[in-house]
Design an enzyme around this catalytic site. Structure first.
Site, PDB file in Angstrom:
ATOM      1  CB  CYS A 153       0.414   0.961   6.228  1.00  0.00           C
ATOM      2  SG  CYS A 153       1.012   1.379   4.447  1.00  0.00           S
ATOM      3  NE  ARG A 201      -1.567  -7.103   1.471  1.00  0.00           N
ATOM      4  CZ  ARG A 201      -2.766  -7.729   1.038  1.00  0.00           C
ATOM      5  NH1 ARG A 201      -3.411  -9.217   1.512  1.00  0.00           N
ATOM      6  NH2 ARG A 201      -3.781  -6.664   0.660  1.00  0.00           N
ATOM      7  CB  CYS A 205      -1.569  -2.987   0.351  1.00  0.00           C
ATOM      8  SG  CYS A 205      -2.244  -3.792   1.751  1.00  0.00           S
TER       9      CYS A 205
END
Length: 244
Positions: A153, A201, A205
């Site tokens: 991330c 989300r 991702c």
């Protein structure tokens, strides 16, 4: 570009408001094998209490002995209260924009529940050890590089000023930037023509990082949401959001 961003900020013109209205009807309509509504679901503040609940999630739930975000808890209630099959729920969790699908019932209900905390400050509780543990695990996962692209991330969201083409990437390590993002989800995605939830989300991702499909409400997604929410604590929710 400035005019486009101004249009996105126009809350009165947000299509998500209509989706929220649909979600309210679904939330209050009896459904499932047990033919009951979701009105007795406990999101942490007591059965049926929605006002302020989303602002205080993820949180530890004594009846399941785990930290749950809004969507994990909603899944629990659909299964326990309404008798629905979790596998069937997960099949229809997110609208597929490539197939021009409209919002799913799941996304509508999530948007409605979250909207009941509009204007309130994010305040994820940390009194329980498992809440603090979730935040710690989420932080580890945020920085952990995985998959064939060796992405984490943090690859996209740990430096201010990064972009993907025209899309600015927020820096989750900056509380203000984290707050700007976390305070606006669920959000209406103009490019998707659909309301999107935080679990979507996480899933999206994961997909972009070329990782295996992630399960709805998995401990890893809840931990990441806990970490990001903790980063944004104190930020006032502005729902529904609207983004590109």
């Amino acid at each position: 570009m400035q005019a486009y961003r101004a249009a996105l900020a126009d809350k009165d013109g947000n299509p998500g408001l209509l989706i929220i209205e649909m979600g309210e009807k679904l939330f209050k309509t009896p459904a499932g094998p047990k033919n009951v509504s979701l009105e007795k679901c406990d999101f942490g503040l007591g059965p049926g209490v929605l006002k302020g609940a989303y602002a205080q999630m993820p949180r530890y739930m004594p009846d399941t002995d785990r930290v749950e975000d809004l969507e994990t808890r909603l899944l629990h209630c659909m299964v326990t209260l309404q008798g629905k099959d979790p596998a069937e729920i997960k099949k229809h969790r997110f609208a597929n924009e490539s197939k021009h699908q409209s919002n799913t019932d799941w996304e509508k209900i999530v948007a409605y529940i979250a909207y009941q905390s509009d204007g309130m400050k994010l305040s994820m509780p940390t009194a329980h050890p498992k809440e603090r543990e979730a935040i710690q695990i989420g932080e580890i996962n945020f920085f952990r590089a995985v998959g064939p692209m060796d992405f984490s991330c943090a690859t996209c969201h740990a430096v201010t000023g990064k972009r993907i083409r025209l899309q600015a990437l927020f820096n989750a390590l900056d509380p203000k930037q984290a707050g700007d993002v976390m305070s606006s989800w669920p959000t209406y995605r103009v490019s998707h023509n659909a309301m999107r939830t935080m679990q979507h989300r996480m899933w999206d991702c994961n997909w972009q990082m070329r990782l295996p499909d992630i399960d709805l409400g998995s401990p890893n997604t809840v931990a990441l949401i806990a970490y990001l929410t903790h980063q944004a604590n104190g930020t006032k929710l502005d729902l529904p959001g609207m983004r590109r």
